[in-house]
Design a protein around this motif. Structure first.
Motif, PDB file in Angstrom:
ATOM      1  N   ALA A 282       0.832  -1.203   0.000  1.00 37.18           N
ATOM      2  CA  ALA A 282       0.000   0.000   0.000  1.00 37.18           C
ATOM      3  C   ALA A 282       0.867   1.254   0.000  1.00 37.18           C
ATOM      4  O   ALA A 282       0.552   2.240  -0.672  1.00 37.18           O
TER       5      ALA A 282
ATOM      6  N   GLY B  60       2.202   1.846  -3.415  1.00 36.63           N
ATOM      7  CA  GLY B  60       1.113   2.363  -4.224  1.00 36.63           C
ATOM      8  C   GLY B  60       0.910   3.845  -4.006  1.00 36.63           C
ATOM      9  O   GLY B  60       0.759   4.625  -4.947  1.00 36.63           O
TER      10      GLY B  60
ATOM     11  N   THR C 197      -4.009   0.453 -10.591  1.00 31.80           N
ATOM     12  CA  THR C 197      -4.583  -0.817 -10.147  1.00 31.80           C
ATOM     13  C   THR C 197      -3.505  -1.652  -9.488  1.00 31.80           C
ATOM     14  O   THR C 197      -2.404  -1.777 -10.013  1.00 31.80           O
ATOM     15  N   ILE C 198      -3.828  -2.187  -8.328  1.00 36.14           N
ATOM     16  CA  ILE C 198      -2.906  -3.115  -7.667  1.00 36.14           C
ATOM     17  C   ILE C 198      -3.596  -4.459  -7.559  1.00 36.14           C
ATOM     18  O   ILE C 198      -4.680  -4.570  -6.984  1.00 36.14           O
ATOM     19  N   SER C 199      -2.965  -5.471  -8.157  1.00 39.91           N
ATOM     20  CA  SER C 199      -3.503  -6.832  -8.099  1.00 39.91           C
ATOM     21  C   SER C 199      -2.629  -7.679  -7.213  1.00 39.91           C
ATOM     22  O   SER C 199      -1.409  -7.710  -7.405  1.00 39.91           O
TER      23      SER C 199
ATOM     24  N   GLN D  52      -5.263 -10.481   2.991  1.00 41.56           N
ATOM     25  CA  GLN D  52      -5.995  -9.754   1.960  1.00 41.56           C
ATOM     26  C   GLN D  52      -6.744  -8.586   2.581  1.00 41.56           C
ATOM     27  O   GLN D  52      -6.753  -7.471   2.047  1.00 41.56           O
TER      28      GLN D  52
ATOM     29  N   GLY E  56      -6.238  -4.507   2.048  1.00 47.19           N
ATOM     30  CA  GLY E  56      -7.355  -3.645   1.691  1.00 47.19           C
ATOM     31  C   GLY E  56      -7.500  -2.468   2.628  1.00 47.19           C
ATOM     32  O   GLY E  56      -7.804  -1.353   2.197  1.00 47.19           O
TER      33      GLY E  56
ATOM     34  N   PHE F 101      -4.605   0.718   2.403  1.00 44.65           N
ATOM     35  CA  PHE F 101      -4.478   1.741   1.368  1.00 44.65           C
ATOM     36  C   PHE F 101      -4.845   3.101   1.942  1.00 44.65           C
ATOM     37  O   PHE F 101      -5.822   3.228   2.672  1.00 44.65           O
TER      38      PHE F 101
ATOM     39  N   ARG G 146      -7.160   1.066  -7.311  1.00 45.96           N
ATOM     40  CA  ARG G 146      -8.138  -0.012  -7.375  1.00 45.96           C
ATOM     41  C   ARG G 146      -7.436  -1.299  -6.967  1.00 45.96           C
ATOM     42  O   ARG G 146      -6.404  -1.659  -7.515  1.00 45.96           O
ATOM     43  N   TYR G 147      -8.007  -1.997  -5.998  1.00 45.97           N
ATOM     44  CA  TYR G 147      -7.355  -3.194  -5.463  1.00 45.97           C
ATOM     45  C   TYR G 147      -8.075  -4.435  -5.974  1.00 45.97           C
ATOM     46  O   TYR G 147      -9.259  -4.634  -5.705  1.00 45.97           O
TER      47      TYR G 147
ATOM     48  N   TRP H 169      -8.259  -8.516  -5.930  1.00 45.01           N
ATOM     49  CA  TRP H 169      -7.774  -9.695  -5.206  1.00 45.01           C
ATOM     50  C   TRP H 169      -8.471 -10.940  -5.748  1.00 45.01           C
ATOM     51  O   TRP H 169      -9.476 -10.843  -6.431  1.00 45.01           O
TER      52      TRP H 169
END
Lengths: 394, 216
Positions: free
Chosen positions: A194, A197, A219-221, A248, A252, A255, A261-262, A264
């Motif tokens: 995070a 990001g 976007t973070i995947s 996870q 979340g 951030f 945009r996350y 998962w």
């Protein structure tokens, strides 16, 4: 069982004509395989190990193949594929050769995600042309410490520099790929994702010349790590389902900006992947039970039935965590031990031990990389044949 | 010259590809034949290729029209016909290539051949149904509508051939009023005249009119 390789990669069979669908499909383009194998040695990556040694085709071969495929298909795009296209030794030459005839015919060139530094930036410009597509990085881990553990050589500075340059040139789209559940991971590493990001978002808004009113699309995947056969991490167990879900959620909640945009992935699916990635022939019973229970199309959310899978394992008298989560011992005979992919167990063990010390592999690799980028591809073999990184038939 | 009009047919297996797929097929064939299409300007350049009328999936077209614009000068229609003909898939036949005359915006109607297979003795009923008000349910984005398609039927004739009933019908086909022949079939089905799904539609000809919309 010993893996065989094609040493002279210019001679490998490659189709000179490809089927052309009438309707629009995925991959509506020519796929041109430029090289096989990868020299980066990321410790989580199976493809990087099993496709060794690195072998590349000459630009003349590729140009000839591309022309033949173009005249037989009429596709308007050529994708230069390989595991790490940035490491293709004569990339600039290849791109120039192709552009010689593709530009006038409005045929586009695309490269799968490339490493970002000034050398590559030039090529990116040549290739991308007018269309400003997105920028993609795969740091895989949120802190340098963890990146060293998994041997993913990319620094925060490189990422931020790359982003800064791209933003200056007008790019507004950034995608980052990470994994959670990596060996030795702590909450600090998760939060690091995070933090990174946020730094990237900050870079975007620092750019005084940016288009007014246009925000960053970041976007973070984060997918769940699955330990793979034939990698230094093959002895590692996957995190438990509870841990993965907890991480996870932690990510979340970590951030600090709404501009990211996350994405998962369902951790239960990852757990099943781990069962089958590390499993042996006894799992065939579970597969039969699963089939009897009517399980199918797991790839689609609406069809994935976790409870039914657990029922299938129960009926087959298998404990899934025995395969997914249990760390293996060096003395264990692994379900894939009878397959020799050219890389010794001692090499993988050494890499595994180094990862526990948060150290990167020894010097042979960086020199090899420099040699390749200078165009002088040579044999590079370390002691015990462990470092067969790339191979030239010349 | 650089602008060409192509008369072609789309039949057999390729009736199942959509209009957009047909555009891709032409573009790829031109690439294979190494013929440079002219591209539009702007951020997302696309090739200059325009069809007179689209064909629905499942419908054949015997004399379809498309205009293309080439980058190079000096191509003759004959050369183009040979090169393109060799590059097209077999169920698309390039019949003729010539310099475009009338603009596509002057298209007013199209002739269709609808064969109702294994159906006989209905000529009288069909003739009656198509000769006055014929209400058909049309589904649009905003919902269902009842429309009368009679004004859009510009002429027709019926015959029987090999046990099939053939309806040759001319329908309005301009930008203001376009009637898809499927609605004719629907109209006849809603009136219980045609009862089965066994029919086939093939567009036979595209007709141009002058500025007053009068058929030429």
């Amino acid at each position: 069982m010993l893996k065989r390789i094609i040493p002279d990669f210019d001679q490998v069979y490659f189709p000179d004509a490809t089927p052309v669908p009438f309707i629009e499909t995925v991959h509506d383009r020519i796929m041109l395989e430029t090289a096989r194998g990868c020299m980066r040695g990321c410790r989580f990556c199976q493809a990087g190990i099993i496709y060794r040694p690195y072998r590349a085709k000459e630009p003349e071969t590729l140009n000839r193949e591309a022309k033949s495929l173009y005249s037989s298909s009429g596709y308007e795009e050529i994708s230069l594929t390989s595991l790490s296209i940035s490491d293709y030794p004569k990339l600039s030459t290849l791109v120039d050769c192709l552009k010689d005839w593709t530009d006038s015919r409005k045929v586009g060139l695309s490269l799968p995600s490339m490493r970002i530094d000034s050398f590559e930036a030039e090529i990116m410009e040549k290739v991308q042309g007018v269309r400003k597509s997105g920028l993609t990085f795969a740091p895989e881990a949120g802190t340098q410490r963890l990146r060293d553990v998994i041997n993913k050589n990319i620094t925060e500075e490189e990422i931020l520099n790359g982003c800064r340059e791209a933003f200056r040139k007008g790019r507004t789209n950034v995608k980052l790929y990470f994994m959670i559940g990596l060996p030795s991971e702590t909450d600090e590493d998760i939060i690091g994702i995070a933090t990174l990001g946020q730094k990237i978002v900050d870079e975007y808004y620092k750019n005084a010349g940016r288009q007014k009113g246009k925000g960053i699309e970041a976007t973070i995947s984060a997918s769940c790590f699955v330990p793979k056969a034939h990698t230094p991490f093959q002895w590692e167990g996957q995190d438990t389902l509870e841990e993965l879900v907890r991480k996870q959620r932690l990510l979340g909640q970590s951030f600090t900006t709404r501009k990211i945009r996350y994405n998962w992935h369902e951790a239960k699916v990852s757990q099943l992947e781990a069962v089958f990635a590390r499993g042996d022939r006894r799992l065939s019973k579970a597969l039969i039970e699963a089939h009897k229970l009517g399980i199918m199309f797991d790839g689609w959310d609406e069809f994935f039935q976790y409870e039914k899978w657990m029922e299938a394992f129960e009926k087959a008298e298998i404990d899934p965590s025995f395969y997914a989560n249990r760390p293996f011992d060096y003395s264990d005979i692994l379900p894939w031990s009878h397959i020799d992919c050219g890389v010794t167990q001692s090499f993988l063990q050494k890499e595994h031990l180094l990862s526990k010390e948060e150290k990167q592999p020894p010097i042979a690799k960086p020199n090899a990389l420099i040699a390749v980028q200078n165009g002088s591809v040579q044999n590079c073999v370390g002691e015990d044949n462990e470092y067969i990184l790339f191979y030239s038939h010349k | 010259m650089t602008d060409f009009r192509i008369l072609f047919s789309k039949t057999d297996a390729l009736i199942y590809i959509s209009h957009l797929d047909l555009t891709h097929t032409f573009v790829r064939a031109l690439h294979r034949a190494d013929i440079s299409l002219r591209y539009s300007q702007g951020f997302n350049p696309h090739p200059k290729i325009v069809f007179a009328l689209p064909l629905s999936v499942g419908m054949a077209g015997e004399n379809e029209l498309v205009d293309i614009s080439l980058e190079q000068e000096g191509f003759s229609a004959e050369t183009l016909k040979t090169l393109l003909g060799n590059a097209m898939p077999k169920d698309i036949k390039i019949k003729q290539i010539y310099e475009p005359d009338q603009k596509f915006k002057n298209v007013v109607s199209a002739d269709y051949k609808i064969s109702f297979n294994e159906v006989q003795g209905l000529e009288h009923k069909i003739k009656e149904a198509l000769s006055s008000e014929l209400i058909v349910t049309k589904t649009t984005k905003s919902g269902e509508k009842q429309i009368d398609i009679f004004p859009l039927i510009l002429g027709f004739s019926l015959s029987e051939q090999n046990g099939d009933t053939i309806l040759n019908i001319t329908l309005a086909a301009s930008s203001e009023s376009y009637l898809n022949p499927e609605y004719v079939v629907t109209g006849l089905r809603e009136k219980q005249i045609i009862l089965s799904d066994n029919y086939f539609i093939s567009r036979q000809k595209i007709n141009f009119g002058d500025e007053h919309g009068i058929q030429v």
